[in-house]
Write a protein that holds these residues in place. Sequence first.
Motif, PDB file in Angstrom:
ATOM      1  N   ALA A 182     -33.236  13.171  32.557  1.00 38.37           N
ATOM      2  CA  ALA A 182     -32.560  12.257  31.640  1.00 38.37           C
ATOM      3  C   ALA A 182     -32.298  10.906  32.301  1.00 38.37           C
ATOM      4  CB  ALA A 182     -31.247  12.873  31.168  1.00 38.37           C
ATOM      5  N   ALA A 183     -31.898  10.931  33.588  1.00 37.95           N
ATOM      6  CA  ALA A 183     -31.592   9.686  34.283  1.00 37.95           C
ATOM      7  C   ALA A 183     -32.825   8.812  34.444  1.00 37.95           C
ATOM      8  CB  ALA A 183     -30.977   9.990  35.651  1.00 37.95           C
ATOM      9  N   THR A 184     -33.948   9.414  34.812  1.00 40.36           N
ATOM     10  CA  THR A 184     -35.169   8.632  34.982  1.00 40.36           C
ATOM     11  C   THR A 184     -35.710   8.146  33.642  1.00 40.36           C
ATOM     12  OG1 THR A 184     -36.469  10.679  35.010  1.00 40.36           O
ATOM     13  CG2 THR A 184     -35.832   9.761  37.135  1.00 40.36           C
ATOM     14  N   LYS A 185     -35.578   8.977  32.608  1.00 36.04           N
ATOM     15  CA  LYS A 185     -36.064   8.575  31.287  1.00 36.04           C
ATOM     16  C   LYS A 185     -35.221   7.438  30.726  1.00 36.04           C
ATOM     17  CE  LYS A 185     -37.316  10.395  26.744  1.00 36.04           C
ATOM     18  NZ  LYS A 185     -37.404  11.615  25.891  1.00 36.04           N
ATOM     19  N   ALA A 186     -33.902   7.485  30.939  1.00 41.11           N
ATOM     20  CA  ALA A 186     -33.023   6.445  30.431  1.00 41.11           C
ATOM     21  C   ALA A 186     -33.294   5.105  31.089  1.00 41.11           C
ATOM     22  CB  ALA A 186     -31.569   6.839  30.647  1.00 41.11           C
ATOM     23  N   ALA A 187     -33.670   5.143  32.361  1.00 47.17           N
ATOM     24  CA  ALA A 187     -33.904   3.907  33.095  1.00 47.17           C
ATOM     25  C   ALA A 187     -35.301   3.349  32.866  1.00 47.17           C
ATOM     26  CB  ALA A 187     -33.664   4.135  34.584  1.00 47.17           C
ATOM     27  N   GLY A 188     -36.266   4.199  32.510  1.00 39.03           N
ATOM     28  CA  GLY A 188     -37.630   3.741  32.310  1.00 39.03           C
ATOM     29  C   GLY A 188     -38.618   4.696  32.936  1.00 39.03           C
ATOM     30  N   GLU A 189     -39.898   4.353  32.899  1.00 42.10           N
ATOM     31  CA  GLU A 189     -40.941   5.197  33.462  1.00 42.10           C
ATOM     32  C   GLU A 189     -40.982   5.050  34.985  1.00 42.10           C
ATOM     33  OE1 GLU A 189     -44.493   4.127  31.487  1.00 42.10           O
ATOM     34  OE2 GLU A 189     -43.845   4.900  29.547  1.00 42.10           O
ATOM     35  N   ALA A 190     -41.292   6.139  35.665  1.00 42.87           N
ATOM     36  CA  ALA A 190     -41.269   6.118  37.124  1.00 42.87           C
ATOM     37  C   ALA A 190     -42.386   6.969  37.691  1.00 42.87           C
ATOM     38  CB  ALA A 190     -39.932   6.636  37.633  1.00 42.87           C
ATOM     39  N   LYS A 191     -42.803   6.647  38.903  1.00 44.39           N
ATOM     40  CA  LYS A 191     -43.792   7.452  39.614  1.00 44.39           C
ATOM     41  C   LYS A 191     -43.042   8.499  40.434  1.00 44.39           C
ATOM     42  CE  LYS A 191     -47.254   5.203  41.496  1.00 44.39           C
ATOM     43  NZ  LYS A 191     -48.019   4.180  42.244  1.00 44.39           N
ATOM     44  N   VAL A 192     -42.604   9.552  39.761  1.00 45.97           N
ATOM     45  CA  VAL A 192     -41.833  10.595  40.414  1.00 45.97           C
ATOM     46  C   VAL A 192     -42.363  11.965  40.015  1.00 45.97           C
ATOM     47  CG1 VAL A 192     -39.711   9.242  40.574  1.00 45.97           C
ATOM     48  CG2 VAL A 192     -40.117  10.657  38.548  1.00 45.97           C
ATOM     49  N   SER A 193     -42.099  12.927  40.882  1.00 44.22           N
ATOM     50  CA  SER A 193     -42.320  14.331  40.576  1.00 44.22           C
ATOM     51  C   SER A 193     -41.104  15.076  41.082  1.00 44.22           C
ATOM     52  CB  SER A 193     -43.587  14.850  41.263  1.00 44.22           C
ATOM     53  OG  SER A 193     -43.670  16.270  41.159  1.00 44.22           O
ATOM     54  N   ALA A 222     -37.521  -2.229  48.509  1.00 42.97           N
ATOM     55  CA  ALA A 222     -36.926  -3.099  47.493  1.00 42.97           C
ATOM     56  C   ALA A 222     -36.029  -2.345  46.521  1.00 42.97           C
ATOM     57  CB  ALA A 222     -38.022  -3.839  46.726  1.00 42.97           C
ATOM     58  N   VAL A 223     -36.075  -1.006  46.500  1.00 45.25           N
ATOM     59  CA  VAL A 223     -35.248  -0.255  45.548  1.00 45.25           C
ATOM     60  C   VAL A 223     -33.784  -0.225  45.964  1.00 45.25           C
ATOM     61  CG1 VAL A 223     -37.201   1.218  44.992  1.00 45.25           C
ATOM     62  CG2 VAL A 223     -35.466   2.049  46.579  1.00 45.25           C
ATOM     63  N   GLU A 224     -33.487  -0.476  47.235  1.00 47.98           N
ATOM     64  CA  GLU A 224     -32.112  -0.406  47.694  1.00 47.98           C
ATOM     65  C   GLU A 224     -31.259  -1.424  46.933  1.00 47.98           C
ATOM     66  OE1 GLU A 224     -31.366   2.008  49.464  1.00 47.98           O
ATOM     67  OE2 GLU A 224     -33.336   2.584  50.192  1.00 47.98           O
ATOM     68  N   GLY A 225     -30.237  -0.932  46.268  1.00 47.54           N
ATOM     69  CA  GLY A 225     -29.343  -1.813  45.539  1.00 47.54           C
ATOM     70  C   GLY A 225     -29.788  -2.170  44.136  1.00 47.54           C
ATOM     71  N   ASP A 226     -30.965  -1.692  43.704  1.00 47.49           N
ATOM     72  CA  ASP A 226     -31.420  -1.976  42.349  1.00 47.49           C
ATOM     73  C   ASP A 226     -30.439  -1.367  41.338  1.00 47.49           C
ATOM     74  OD1 ASP A 226     -33.081  -0.788  39.877  1.00 47.49           O
ATOM     75  OD2 ASP A 226     -34.060  -2.629  40.544  1.00 47.49           O
ATOM     76  N   GLY A 227     -30.060  -2.149  40.334  1.00 51.74           N
ATOM     77  CA  GLY A 227     -29.032  -1.717  39.394  1.00 51.74           C
ATOM     78  C   GLY A 227     -29.380  -0.453  38.634  1.00 51.74           C
ATOM     79  N   LYS A 228     -30.606  -0.354  38.120  1.00 51.37           N
ATOM     80  CA  LYS A 228     -31.010   0.825  37.357  1.00 51.37           C
ATOM     81  C   LYS A 228     -31.052   2.057  38.249  1.00 51.37           C
ATOM     82  CE  LYS A 228     -33.689  -1.567  33.790  1.00 51.37           C
ATOM     83  NZ  LYS A 228     -35.031  -1.695  33.155  1.00 51.37           N
ATOM     84  N   VAL A 229     -31.486   1.854  39.472  1.00 53.00           N
ATOM     85  CA  VAL A 229     -31.535   2.980  40.406  1.00 53.00           C
ATOM     86  C   VAL A 229     -30.128   3.477  40.723  1.00 53.00           C
ATOM     87  CG1 VAL A 229     -32.220   3.699  42.727  1.00 53.00           C
ATOM     88  CG2 VAL A 229     -33.715   2.209  41.400  1.00 53.00           C
ATOM     89  N   GLU A 230     -29.210   2.549  40.935  1.00 55.65           N
ATOM     90  CA  GLU A 230     -27.836   2.937  41.237  1.00 55.65           C
ATOM     91  C   GLU A 230     -27.209   3.695  40.066  1.00 55.65           C
ATOM     92  OE1 GLU A 230     -26.405   2.740  44.186  1.00 55.65           O
ATOM     93  OE2 GLU A 230     -28.334   1.952  44.866  1.00 55.65           O
ATOM     94  N   GLU A 231     -27.509   3.278  38.839  1.00 56.96           N
ATOM     95  CA  GLU A 231     -26.993   3.987  37.670  1.00 56.96           C
ATOM     96  C   GLU A 231     -27.550   5.409  37.609  1.00 56.96           C
ATOM     97  OE1 GLU A 231     -27.820   1.792  34.152  1.00 56.96           O
ATOM     98  OE2 GLU A 231     -26.690   0.022  34.756  1.00 56.96           O
ATOM     99  N   ALA A 232     -28.830   5.548  37.903  1.00 55.62           N
ATOM    100  CA  ALA A 232     -29.450   6.873  37.876  1.00 55.62           C
ATOM    101  C   ALA A 232     -28.851   7.779  38.944  1.00 55.62           C
ATOM    102  CB  ALA A 232     -30.959   6.735  38.063  1.00 55.62           C
ATOM    103  N   LYS A 233     -28.625   7.238  40.132  1.00 57.28           N
ATOM    104  CA  LYS A 233     -28.041   8.033  41.207  1.00 57.28           C
ATOM    105  C   LYS A 233     -26.613   8.453  40.869  1.00 57.28           C
ATOM    106  CE  LYS A 233     -28.944   5.157  44.615  1.00 57.28           C
ATOM    107  NZ  LYS A 233     -29.062   4.625  46.005  1.00 57.28           N
ATOM    108  N   ALA A 234     -25.858   7.542  40.271  1.00 63.58           N
ATOM    109  CA  ALA A 234     -24.477   7.850  39.913  1.00 63.58           C
ATOM    110  C   ALA A 234     -24.404   8.986  38.901  1.00 63.58           C
ATOM    111  CB  ALA A 234     -23.797   6.599  39.361  1.00 63.58           C
ATOM    112  N   ALA A 235     -25.403   9.072  38.025  1.00 62.26           N
ATOM    113  CA  ALA A 235     -25.415  10.131  37.017  1.00 62.26           C
ATOM    114  C   ALA A 235     -25.680  11.499  37.623  1.00 62.26           C
ATOM    115  CB  ALA A 235     -26.468   9.819  35.954  1.00 62.26           C
TER     116      ALA A 235
END
Length: 263
Positions: A182-193, A222-235
């Motif tokens: 849900a966190a990755t989908k809410a933030a956008g598409e990502a290259k994750v598994s 460059a992901v360190e401190g990114d706003g969308k990433v921080e929101e996903a981690k907080a969730a």
Amino acid sequence: MICLKAFSSPLHLPTLRRLAPSSSLRVAASAAAMSSSSSAVAAPVEHIVLLKARPEAVASGAAAAMVASLQALATQVPGLAYIHAGPVLRLRSPAAEALGTTHLLHSRYATKQDLATYAAHPAHVAAVQGHVLPNALDITAIDWVNAAELPSPVSPGSAVRLTLAKAKEGVEVSQLVEKVAAATKAAGEAKVSFGENFSPARAKGYQFGMVAVFDSVEELDAVEGDGKVEEAKAAVRPLLDEVLVLDFVAGPAAGEAPTPASL
């Protein structure tokens, strides 16, 4: 770049961006070492092995021979969709530092049966008995079926962040997987598994695994401190107990010249 001693964020999720149509997954499908798009494996089975090499093995070159024997499986074992063996780039969490991983193997399969075939294949058994067991002080392994909606192609030179996690007491791992999805989908598409570990025997209690793939080390940084990433981690953070995070750079497919990594 954050200092290891200042590390406080337990789950590293990638910068979320749309995949380029030209992205591809390097595949060793036969002795010809042919390549193919990662879309050929819609929901890959991920196999991660973390190795702590003996210091004398590193000094003598035996650790490098261990890596070479594992990478050579690309052209020796059928059913491999992808395989990379190599050194760790950085240990990014206290748990990773405590484990002391120096090298790792990351491989992918279309099915669990393909993984089982790989494990029992004589070439794999020979590499483990002849190179891994004599030269590794510690081995940690984890397997999962990708639960992400999109593939996470890996090509030579890709920077990869690996995260292993233990859920807090009372939290089902399926809840963690759903929350990450849900966190990755809410933030956008990502290259994750990511997914729930189905091989607990050598996992040291880690129940969840995730790889996040970047085109370069610079992009990963460059992901360190990114706003969308921080929101996903907080969730996700409230569901987590112990977390292991490390980075590595994917090498070339078997038979190809090494691609220099930008460090």
